[in-house]
Design an enzyme around this catalytic site. Structure first.
Site, PDB file in Angstrom:
ATOM      1  N   ASP A   1      60.425  31.912  21.920  1.00 20.51           N
ATOM      2  CA  ASP A   1      59.322  31.295  22.656  1.00 20.51           C
ATOM      3  C   ASP A   1      59.775  30.712  23.982  1.00 20.51           C
ATOM      4  O   ASP A   1      59.147  29.790  24.516  1.00 20.51           O
ATOM      5  CB  ASP A   1      58.673  30.202  21.805  1.00 20.51           C
ATOM      6  CG  ASP A   1      59.668  29.143  21.337  1.00 20.51           C
ATOM      7  OD1 ASP A   1      60.840  29.481  21.117  1.00 20.51           O
ATOM      8  OD2 ASP A   1      59.270  27.967  21.187  1.00 20.51           O
TER       9      ASP A   1
ATOM     10  N   LYS B   1      54.157  25.815  16.818  1.00 20.41           N
ATOM     11  CA  LYS B   1      55.317  24.962  17.068  1.00 20.41           C
ATOM     12  C   LYS B   1      55.006  23.961  18.170  1.00 20.41           C
ATOM     13  O   LYS B   1      54.276  24.268  19.116  1.00 20.41           O
ATOM     14  CB  LYS B   1      56.502  25.825  17.472  1.00 20.41           C
ATOM     15  CG  LYS B   1      57.732  25.062  17.888  1.00 20.41           C
ATOM     16  CD  LYS B   1      58.553  25.884  18.837  1.00 20.41           C
ATOM     17  CE  LYS B   1      59.415  24.968  19.655  1.00 20.41           C
ATOM     18  NZ  LYS B   1      60.587  25.647  20.185  1.00 20.41           N
TER      19      LYS B   1
ATOM     20  N   GLU C   1      58.567  19.439  15.011  1.00 20.52           N
ATOM     21  CA  GLU C   1      59.914  19.482  15.578  1.00 20.52           C
ATOM     22  C   GLU C   1      60.222  18.227  16.395  1.00 20.52           C
ATOM     23  O   GLU C   1      59.976  18.169  17.596  1.00 20.52           O
ATOM     24  CB  GLU C   1      60.083  20.721  16.471  1.00 20.52           C
ATOM     25  CG  GLU C   1      61.487  20.843  17.065  1.00 20.52           C
ATOM     26  CD  GLU C   1      61.680  22.093  17.894  1.00 20.52           C
ATOM     27  OE1 GLU C   1      62.769  22.242  18.481  1.00 20.52           O
ATOM     28  OE2 GLU C   1      60.750  22.929  17.976  1.00 20.52           O
TER      29      GLU C   1
ATOM     30  N   GLU D   1      63.035  16.914  17.923  1.00 19.47           N
ATOM     31  CA  GLU D   1      64.431  17.210  18.244  1.00 19.47           C
ATOM     32  C   GLU D   1      65.122  15.995  18.845  1.00 19.47           C
ATOM     33  O   GLU D   1      64.628  15.381  19.781  1.00 19.47           O
ATOM     34  CB  GLU D   1      64.542  18.378  19.222  1.00 19.47           C
ATOM     35  CG  GLU D   1      66.000  18.670  19.603  1.00 19.47           C
ATOM     36  CD  GLU D   1      66.186  19.898  20.457  1.00 19.47           C
ATOM     37  OE1 GLU D   1      67.349  20.209  20.788  1.00 19.47           O
ATOM     38  OE2 GLU D   1      65.185  20.554  20.811  1.00 19.47           O
TER      39      GLU D   1
ATOM     40  N   LYS E   1      61.274  21.199  11.567  1.00 20.92           N
ATOM     41  CA  LYS E   1      62.367  21.785  12.351  1.00 20.92           C
ATOM     42  C   LYS E   1      63.172  20.652  12.975  1.00 20.92           C
ATOM     43  O   LYS E   1      62.894  20.216  14.090  1.00 20.92           O
ATOM     44  CB  LYS E   1      61.812  22.727  13.427  1.00 20.92           C
ATOM     45  CG  LYS E   1      62.896  23.420  14.243  1.00 20.92           C
ATOM     46  CD  LYS E   1      62.317  24.464  15.189  1.00 20.92           C
ATOM     47  CE  LYS E   1      63.413  25.110  16.033  1.00 20.92           C
ATOM     48  NZ  LYS E   1      62.891  26.200  16.904  1.00 20.92           N
TER      49      LYS E   1
ATOM     50  N   SER F   1      65.736  28.083  12.389  1.00 22.87           N
ATOM     51  CA  SER F   1      64.804  28.511  13.427  1.00 22.87           C
ATOM     52  C   SER F   1      65.606  28.488  14.717  1.00 22.87           C
ATOM     53  O   SER F   1      65.617  27.506  15.461  1.00 22.87           O
ATOM     54  CB  SER F   1      63.599  27.580  13.506  1.00 22.87           C
ATOM     55  OG  SER F   1      62.719  27.994  14.538  1.00 22.87           O
TER      56      SER F   1
ATOM     57  N   TYR G   1      62.732  23.983  27.730  1.00 25.05           N
ATOM     58  CA  TYR G   1      62.322  25.385  27.854  1.00 25.05           C
ATOM     59  C   TYR G   1      60.817  25.487  27.849  1.00 25.05           C
ATOM     60  O   TYR G   1      60.142  24.504  27.588  1.00 25.05           O
ATOM     61  CB  TYR G   1      62.916  26.256  26.747  1.00 25.05           C
ATOM     62  CG  TYR G   1      62.631  25.824  25.339  1.00 25.05           C
ATOM     63  CD1 TYR G   1      61.572  26.359  24.631  1.00 25.05           C
ATOM     64  CD2 TYR G   1      63.420  24.874  24.703  1.00 25.05           C
ATOM     65  CE1 TYR G   1      61.322  25.980  23.325  1.00 25.05           C
ATOM     66  CE2 TYR G   1      63.178  24.498  23.401  1.00 25.05           C
ATOM     67  CZ  TYR G   1      62.134  25.042  22.716  1.00 25.05           C
ATOM     68  OH  TYR G   1      61.885  24.654  21.430  1.00 25.05           O
TER      69      TYR G   1
END
Length: 361
Positions: free
Chosen positions: A28, A146, A188, A190, A230, A301, A361
């Site tokens: 992605d 996501k 997610e 992170e 995730k 993932s 990203y």
């Protein structure tokens, strides 16, 4: 009410993505990010080259044996496949589906500085118009989604309580909205590897963040059996002098998850977060070995940790070489998702970290 009509489908999708010995291919990358990857191999960032590369991924023979789903960028979800010798036409989405992969979509719109937060803190944008984007993706064939919230650890107090609460709430609002439109949400939160903190600090912050996330999910009535988590593995900062072995990483990661993640969640799919290809496989295998009775499927993932060697072998034109490299890392991580990966048993172009400071990203 809308959520109730999707519960059975959401649970079935989540279980399909939690198939033993598998994980997700995170493909992605935004147009800008994939441009950076192409620049490293001297490939121009054009729509035709992006289409050719993503068609390579979708047609790698046997990919579905170890990859249960693929996260797509919006462009790819609606993109026609490139013409490759001996390959069927159609859309890239259809080619992935023909291999048995469940398609997902990145729904967040990236991060922005958090007003009132500490320097460097962000919040994830995209709640406005989310329902319409989710409905459009479902209609196209996506079945999961996501949303990446980003937090950092720093010596001057990051993450702040405001940052943790804001990102937890954003993840919960996204998850509820996605479920109401039939998409399984990947949650997610992170925690970046940036910093020189030790592994104990990471573990403490992760527990706080994950507990906050699941509190917010509960307050929003999110159906946990129809979600996936995730997270980062529990690691010291990239600039720390501490270098734990795989068994230590596994022990801290499993401890963190057992303290924070409800057993109703079907799968925990780790992000690679800048780990090298080989490291990501070795650490995941160790985590499996440390938790043979875990209530969740422990999978992966991975983006960079599945695609780095693939890109360097492809070089813009060698589809067969790129696919061979991709499949080698897919096999490595499929074995790791069962706790059986033997270090060095699959080829990789790198042995070092793929860490990028302040990765976006």
């Amino acid at each position: 009410m809308a959520l109730d009509t999707h519960r059975e489908e959401l649970e079935a999708t989540a279980m399909a993505l939690a198939r033993p010995g598998t994980g997700l291919l995170a493909a992605d990358e935004s147009t800008g990010t994939i441009g950076k990857r192409f620049e490293a191999i001297d490939v121009e960032n054009t729509e035709a080259n992006r289409r050719a590369y993503r068609t390579l991924l979708a047609t790698a023979p046997g990919l579905g044996e170890t990859i249960s789903g693929v996260i797509l960028y919006e462009e790819t979800l609606f993109q026609q496949a490139a013409e490759l010798p001996g390959q069927p036409g159609g859309s890239i989405l259809e080619l992935f589906q023909a291999q048995g992969l469940v398609a997902g979509i990145k729904l967040d719109l990236g991060v922005e500085p958090l007003a009132g937060g500490l320097p460097g803190e962000t919040w994830c944008t995209g709640l406005r118009g989310l329902r319409e984007r989710a409905a459009s993706a479902y209609a196209r064939g996506a079945r999961f989604a996501k949303w990446r919230a980003v937090l950092r650890i720093s010596a001057y107090g990051c993450p702040s309580e405001l940052c943790v609460r804001e990102n937890a709430w954003g993840l919960a609002r996204y998850a509820r909205t996605a479920q109401e439109e039939g998409l399984v949400p990947i949650v997610e939160p992170e925690i970046l590897m940036d910093g020189d903190h030790d592994i104990l600090t990471t573990a403490a912050v992760q527990e706080w963040v994950l507990r906050s996330v699941y509190e917010a999910l509960g307050q929003n009535g999110v159906f946990l059996e129809g979600t996936l988590l995730k997270p980062s593995m529990t690691l010291p900062g990239a600039d720390s002098s501490e270098r734990p072995n795989p068994e230590q990483v596994a022990a801290f990661t499993v401890r963190t998850l057992r303290r924070s993640v409800p057993p109703a969640v079907p799968a925990i799919l780790f992000l690679s977060g800048g780990l090298g290809e080989e490291e990501a496989s070795v650490f995941l295998s160790a985590i499996h070995q440390a938790a043979p009775d875990a209530p969740w499927h422990l999978g992966f993932s991975y983006g960079r940790a599945l695609q780095h060697s693939c890109l360097s072998h492809w070089q813009g034109s060698d589809t067969a070489a790129g696919q061979a490299a991709l499949l080698a890392r897919a096999r490595a991580n499929g074995a790791a998702a069962r706790g059986t990966y033997v270090a060095g048993s699959e080829p990789s172009d790198e042995a070092a970290s793929l860490f990028v400071a302040n990765y976006s990203y």
